[in-house]
Design a protein around this motif. Sequence first.
Motif, PDB file in Angstrom:
ATOM      1  N   ASP A 195       1.377  -4.744   9.481  1.00 25.60           N
ATOM      2  CA  ASP A 195       1.822  -5.808   8.581  1.00 25.60           C
ATOM      3  C   ASP A 195       2.022  -7.151   9.277  1.00 25.60           C
ATOM      4  O   ASP A 195       2.503  -8.101   8.664  1.00 25.60           O
ATOM      5  CB  ASP A 195       3.132  -5.390   7.888  1.00 25.60           C
ATOM      6  CG  ASP A 195       2.907  -4.354   6.783  1.00 25.60           C
ATOM      7  OD1 ASP A 195       1.792  -4.311   6.230  1.00 25.60           O
ATOM      8  OD2 ASP A 195       3.845  -3.605   6.465  1.00 25.60           O
TER       9      ASP A 195
ATOM     10  N   PHE B 139       0.612   3.479   6.093  1.00 27.20           N
ATOM     11  CA  PHE B 139      -0.607   3.044   6.769  1.00 27.20           C
ATOM     12  C   PHE B 139      -1.115   4.111   7.735  1.00 27.20           C
ATOM     13  O   PHE B 139      -2.296   4.469   7.740  1.00 27.20           O
ATOM     14  CB  PHE B 139      -0.295   1.749   7.528  1.00 27.20           C
ATOM     15  CG  PHE B 139      -1.330   1.329   8.524  1.00 27.20           C
ATOM     16  CD1 PHE B 139      -2.554   0.854   8.098  1.00 27.20           C
ATOM     17  CD2 PHE B 139      -1.072   1.393   9.884  1.00 27.20           C
ATOM     18  CE1 PHE B 139      -3.511   0.449   9.018  1.00 27.20           C
ATOM     19  CE2 PHE B 139      -2.019   0.985  10.809  1.00 27.20           C
ATOM     20  CZ  PHE B 139      -3.238   0.510  10.373  1.00 27.20           C
TER      21      PHE B 139
ATOM     22  N   ASN C 211       5.241  -1.517   1.709  1.00 22.41           N
ATOM     23  CA  ASN C 211       4.515  -2.175   2.782  1.00 22.41           C
ATOM     24  C   ASN C 211       3.776  -1.117   3.584  1.00 22.41           C
ATOM     25  O   ASN C 211       4.202   0.036   3.647  1.00 22.41           O
ATOM     26  CB  ASN C 211       5.464  -2.950   3.689  1.00 22.41           C
ATOM     27  CG  ASN C 211       6.070  -4.147   2.978  1.00 22.41           C
ATOM     28  OD1 ASN C 211       5.438  -4.743   2.091  1.00 22.41           O
ATOM     29  ND2 ASN C 211       7.286  -4.480   3.337  1.00 22.41           N
ATOM     30  N   ALA C 212       2.678  -1.541   4.183  1.00 22.51           N
ATOM     31  CA  ALA C 212       1.886  -0.589   4.963  1.00 22.51           C
ATOM     32  C   ALA C 212       2.733   0.055   6.061  1.00 22.51           C
ATOM     33  O   ALA C 212       2.569   1.234   6.365  1.00 22.51           O
ATOM     34  CB  ALA C 212       0.677  -1.297   5.563  1.00 22.51           C
ATOM     35  N   ASP C 213       3.656  -0.707   6.634  1.00 19.24           N
ATOM     36  CA  ASP C 213       4.455  -0.197   7.753  1.00 19.24           C
ATOM     37  C   ASP C 213       5.738   0.497   7.308  1.00 19.24           C
ATOM     38  O   ASP C 213       6.561   0.869   8.141  1.00 19.24           O
ATOM     39  CB  ASP C 213       4.803  -1.350   8.709  1.00 19.24           C
ATOM     40  CG  ASP C 213       3.605  -1.766   9.575  1.00 19.24           C
ATOM     41  OD1 ASP C 213       2.721  -0.926   9.799  1.00 19.24           O
ATOM     42  OD2 ASP C 213       3.566  -2.921  10.026  1.00 19.24           O
TER      43      ASP C 213
ATOM     44  N   PHE D  58       0.842  -1.188   0.000  1.00 16.64           N
ATOM     45  CA  PHE D  58       0.000   0.000   0.000  1.00 16.64           C
ATOM     46  C   PHE D  58       0.873   1.232   0.000  1.00 16.64           C
ATOM     47  O   PHE D  58       1.701   1.413   0.882  1.00 16.64           O
ATOM     48  CB  PHE D  58      -0.934   0.034   1.211  1.00 16.64           C
ATOM     49  CG  PHE D  58      -1.831   1.228   1.198  1.00 16.64           C
ATOM     50  CD1 PHE D  58      -2.927   1.258   0.345  1.00 16.64           C
ATOM     51  CD2 PHE D  58      -1.568   2.331   1.987  1.00 16.64           C
ATOM     52  CE1 PHE D  58      -3.753   2.375   0.295  1.00 16.64           C
ATOM     53  CE2 PHE D  58      -2.388   3.445   1.947  1.00 16.64           C
ATOM     54  CZ  PHE D  58      -3.478   3.454   1.099  1.00 16.64           C
TER      55      PHE D  58
ATOM     56  N   PHE E 173      -3.725  -5.333   8.694  1.00 22.14           N
ATOM     57  CA  PHE E 173      -4.009  -4.240   7.760  1.00 22.14           C
ATOM     58  C   PHE E 173      -4.842  -4.732   6.575  1.00 22.14           C
ATOM     59  O   PHE E 173      -5.845  -4.118   6.189  1.00 22.14           O
ATOM     60  CB  PHE E 173      -2.671  -3.678   7.275  1.00 22.14           C
ATOM     61  CG  PHE E 173      -2.758  -2.766   6.086  1.00 22.14           C
ATOM     62  CD1 PHE E 173      -3.331  -1.512   6.197  1.00 22.14           C
ATOM     63  CD2 PHE E 173      -2.256  -3.158   4.856  1.00 22.14           C
ATOM     64  CE1 PHE E 173      -3.391  -0.661   5.109  1.00 22.14           C
ATOM     65  CE2 PHE E 173      -2.308  -2.315   3.769  1.00 22.14           C
ATOM     66  CZ  PHE E 173      -2.883  -1.058   3.892  1.00 22.14           C
TER      67      PHE E 173
END
Lengths: 502, 502
Positions: B158, A181, A156-158, A3, B181
């Motif tokens: 994640d 995120f 990655n979201a993080d 994301f 997520f």
Amino acid sequence: MSFNLATILRESRRAHPDKPLCHLGELSLDYRQVDELSGRIAAGLRGLGLRPGDRVAVQLPNIPQFLFAYFGILKAGLIMVPLNPLLRAPEIAYHLTDSGARLLVTFETFAEEAVKAAAEVKTYVVNTPGSDARPAGTLSFDELYGADDETIAPANADDTAVLLYTSGTTGRPKGAELTHFQLYMNCTVAGELFGFRPDDVGLAVLPLFHVFGLSSVLNVAVRFGGTISLVPRFEIGPVLDALERHRCTVFTGVPTMYFAMLRADTAGRDLSALRVGVSGGAAIPGEVLRAFEDKFPGVVILEGYGLSETASTATFNVSAEQRRIASIGRPVWGVETLVVDEDGRPLPPGPEHVGEIVVRGHNVMKGYWNRPQATAEALRDGWFHTGDLAYADEDGYLFVVDRKKDLIVRGGYNVYPREVEEVLYTHPAVAEAAVIGRPDERLGEEVVACVALRPGAAATAEEVTAFCRERLASYKCPREVRFLDALPVGPTGKILKKELRA
Amino acid sequence: MSFNLATILRESRRAHPDKPLCHLGELSLDYRQVDELSGRIAAGLRGLGLRPGDRVAVQLPNIPQFLFAYFGILKAGLIMVPLNPLLRAPEIAYHLTDSGARLLVTFETFAEEAVKAAAEVKTYVVNTPGSDARPAGTLSFDELYGADDETIAPANADDTAVLLYTSGTTGRPKGAELTHFQLYMNCTVAGELFGFRPDDVGLAVLPLFHVFGLSSVLNVAVRFGGTISLVPRFEIGPVLDALERHRCTVFTGVPTMYFAMLRADTAGRDLSALRVGVSGGAAIPGEVLRAFEDKFPGVVILEGYGLSETASTATFNVSAEQRRIASIGRPVWGVETLVVDEDGRPLPPGPEHVGEIVVRGHNVMKGYWNRPQATAEALRDGWFHTGDLAYADEDGYLFVVDRKKDLIVRGGYNVYPREVEEVLYTHPAVAEAAVIGRPDERLGEEVVACVALRPGAAATAEEVTAFCRERLASYKCPREVRFLDALPVGPTGKILKKELRA
């Protein structure tokens, strides 16, 4: 699970490519244009060999190029480092070095100062229309535009999207790592709370380099497919012009901006589109809130609370019916807050139980860039320690009692005394220095320096102030210098600011 | 940046604690009860020494204890491993070993089979009301309830929340790692697409151990503060009872369920609350869709597409106005799809350009548990390779042609079984049909039809073949027709070609 925050731009462009995303005076850009131009910046950055995770610093006022740079950096999978345009050369140098930025985008007006700092960092300059003045050795921002490119790098979201510098409680500014995120969730949750709709037009006068403007104004509008009206700096005339011309519906600002709006002559102006005011950054007095709502019927002011590390909203007063005046509201969706004592134990409700606000949830930063120790101190068991003192009422509404002990909030800007003190200490005549805030009607607080001179040395207030002005952004500089024979100290030698304030 | 998927339960409970979350026949549980009971399960699991990241297997039908176990596991920061109740002992053993599950929750009816498999794993049994029958060596699920505990363990966005076993194209089942997520985004985006509102009541007859039921039914309802009506297995009587009794507004199912609803006698039943049907798992024929909407006026069927690895929705037909019948729709918010050739190059639109669907976005799994090679094959540059063959039209709507693995190559020609099956379904005597390939020395593969006839109907192989020859190119026609009483189906009603081939 990949994301990229730039998805908020791409999806709103898909939904309505021709809708204006931003206005600046008579200029308008629609979603397609901002998506395309930021795509070309992403292509340009990739073409320079920048790779996912690399940092790019951006020091721009609220102009469309901020958006192209921001979304371009995100799309290329890079990390955006927004810088305050008012920073002086040594400050810029510090931020570039600390973040390891490989590239700096700056503005004509600040370029000279930036160039002093950014000797080893490739610098691209945005010019004012019609000008192409640039310091030697810099490049034009226009050279950053690559070919059309729709690619959005998977993240990655993080992963960290933005490094937002903040002084926190102590020491030199630290880069709060805000993730894709976290920023996505924050604009989504905040926008829903104040009911941001696709037909809303937000006034973007809060600086976009600051988390409040970046998340609560720009990201919210893009996430929900709305429009923003860019105003590069807060001056009441241009603000009123923008509100009127673009029929702004949402005003997001700090209390000093509400004061200015209250004092302003708005006779003959049609500001009837305005429906909501979002206030944060400092407490807005109840009288100001009520007077504002009287002056602008149909507007409701909703107050929230957040920090750079909570990107930005942590608590909010949801609606006119549910809000409590003088409270910062309750935690937003997916966020928990506690008021804890010095040992981290949760305190019961009631004004007699003042403790530190701690925050946990999707809105909390990943950590401070390259600062494992500061991160470990700030984040314990996932709880971010705000350093702000507050109590909760029976219904969970939070009331901030004191913005951190030493922090000065001057006109909505955080002034960190230690940073100013460090400059004062470099003055040859200064033996001891302490910087405190004193209440100020207009700005909330004013910066005051308390100074003890070295034996035999001499200095005037004007001299000390001028010395600071050369080394610090103007808003951080003391407006008053008090000379004392010696500063009051406690048993461990720590200067007692409490006594200075009294 | 900490975010635990269980937040969807906590926040909806905060918003309306007394609202029913689930019904099962006459039993109803509200948000407060489910939040509290799952909190007690979390406390019990922590008390047993389970630590964040440990796996817990759950083999339960659609009953409230599924919810207590699921949210309890999440709240304790553990990883949920849902198992199909129909698995046999060696299969259960495989799943427990592969996931490294430390604990198994199962149901009275399956407990004997589970115990054969789970010799070294602590097993807790949910009993039917009034019974306490349990195999020796197992414990009662009731013993898992600990003290009241509101704690929700912080997780990174994640981090893996659910290990969902899927056979994929080949080999033994692999655990798709679905993150907090990913599951949060999927239920949020999907629920918005079919307009799930707090006053909606979803029928939960799809098994919750499957991604379609877990994400699109349970998570969607909890995320938006709605209600579900649990039906432990698909039987038309109980389904109609539940629809009527709980005034269900949303029916989420696979095409076989829509067939059954169409055939069912609904005279005298008040099913007028129903407003939307969400279909997935397999293509729903246009005639079925139209007949269903005729039979149940006011209902619109929206078809989507997804896999375990995309948790669950990847594409969707948004509304009656925008849908295209026989299409799986377009990618949902934040998701990209491409149709690619064998070398991974994107194909242009048009039915002549059939390729594999690849998916990228927030909905894609982290990877396969302990399967780096399978993960590397499935996920390339963030693109998940679905193994489904499709083409896109000019507007980006996708049309699935078939599963890549089901494709029959007969004498160098591609035969898409689904196309042949659609012809077979129009034969008046055919109730169910599946077309598979069998090895053939001369042609590589030969086309075989497996057919179950309608009760009382008769047909010969010659007749069926002749029927196909009138409607299909010769190379696509089955050379062999096998008659079966019923075709083998999986838990969601999907016909299992793997078993037919064997």
